[in-house]
Enzyme design. Sequence first.
Site, PDB file in Angstrom:
ATOM      1  N   SER A 239       0.852  -1.180   0.000  1.00  0.00           N
ATOM      2  CA  SER A 239       0.000   0.000   0.000  1.00  0.00           C
ATOM      3  C   SER A 239       0.895   1.238   0.000  1.00  0.00           C
ATOM      4  CB  SER A 239      -0.909  -0.021   1.239  1.00  0.00           C
ATOM      5  OG  SER A 239      -1.771   1.100   1.278  1.00  0.00           O
ATOM      6  N   CYS A 240       0.289   2.403  -0.278  1.00  0.00           N
ATOM      7  CA  CYS A 240       1.050   3.666  -0.246  1.00  0.00           C
ATOM      8  C   CYS A 240       0.036   4.796  -0.152  1.00  0.00           C
ATOM      9  CB  CYS A 240       1.943   3.781  -1.484  1.00  0.00           C
ATOM     10  SG  CYS A 240       1.060   3.775  -3.062  1.00  0.00           S
ATOM     11  N   GLY A 241       0.284   5.909  -0.823  1.00  0.00           N
ATOM     12  CA  GLY A 241      -0.665   7.007  -0.794  1.00  0.00           C
ATOM     13  C   GLY A 241      -1.812   6.817  -1.763  1.00  0.00           C
ATOM     14  N   GLY A 243      -1.488   4.122  -4.533  1.00  0.00           N
ATOM     15  CA  GLY A 243      -1.291   2.929  -5.343  1.00  0.00           C
ATOM     16  C   GLY A 243      -0.167   3.011  -6.358  1.00  0.00           C
ATOM     17  N   TRP A 268      -3.936   4.691   0.709  1.00  0.00           N
ATOM     18  CA  TRP A 268      -4.366   5.612   1.769  1.00  0.00           C
ATOM     19  C   TRP A 268      -5.397   6.627   1.286  1.00  0.00           C
ATOM     20  CZ3 TRP A 268      -3.822   4.284   6.540  1.00  0.00           C
ATOM     21  CH2 TRP A 268      -4.190   5.191   7.534  1.00  0.00           C
TER      22      TRP A 268
END
Length: 283
Positions: A239-241, A243, A268
């Site tokens: 996951s990240c901010g 994708g 996120w």
Amino acid sequence: MTTPSSALIEPQDLARLLAEAPDNLVLVDATYGVMNPVYAQARIGNAVFFDIDDVADHDNPLPHMVPRADAFAAAVTAMGIRNDSQIVVYDQSGIAMAAARVWWMFRLYGHDNVRVLNGGLPLWVAMGLPMNVSPAPTPTAATTPFRATYRPHLVCDHAAVDDAHTRPDEYLILDARSPDRFAGSVAEPRPHLTSGHIPNSRNVFFMDMIDPGTARLIPHHPAMAEMIRAGAGKRIITSCGSGVTACVLALALHEMGRDDVAVYDGSWCEWGQKSLNSAISVG
């Protein structure tokens, strides 16, 4: 068609491949999020441009969510890409914005003959390799349409992650954001989002996976080796901010033998929405 064992190709190897001029080679500039994209003025070979905001699900309010299979197939067919194409993706920052994302999208839709130029455009230029400065070409659509084969195990949605974080013995969730964002000690760059992280997730900052001098992916980084051990026998989700940089972790894990990593597409941007009341940890 032979599928490459590594998802990376070094600049000198791409230069040799370009000299051989195989008719199924397609270069893709996947630059995203930079102030001055150079594609219109200069590119490697006859690269086509892949905009992750354009090749996306426009019915979804979240940024650059993957499109349906038919929409993806239509978009890449228009770029001249076929199922027998060998694809090399690069970007202007190196690999993170957003070559790794485009690599993952092709794999998500069944195409394994795709590699990322290690070090991207910065290393290519630093090595003095040739650039095409003629006007950007208008892509010629492939005469045979690309057939997309969806691989659902390579992507996760909110419901799947909401289940996965409650089962840490079965799932390992990795967050590619910076440590301060993961800890919730700074505000998110998107002001409508809560700060913090998915419970039971672990932080592996994507920038730590990239050599700052060459923009290459660092092979077998100790932090990623630790995640390989921690994820043994588990499903791994990145996951990240939004994708994009989660795909850098998926790429690094692929290079270490985990080709089954799922990317949380909404990341996120979705999880941190206050209206969803997602479980959130801080610290």
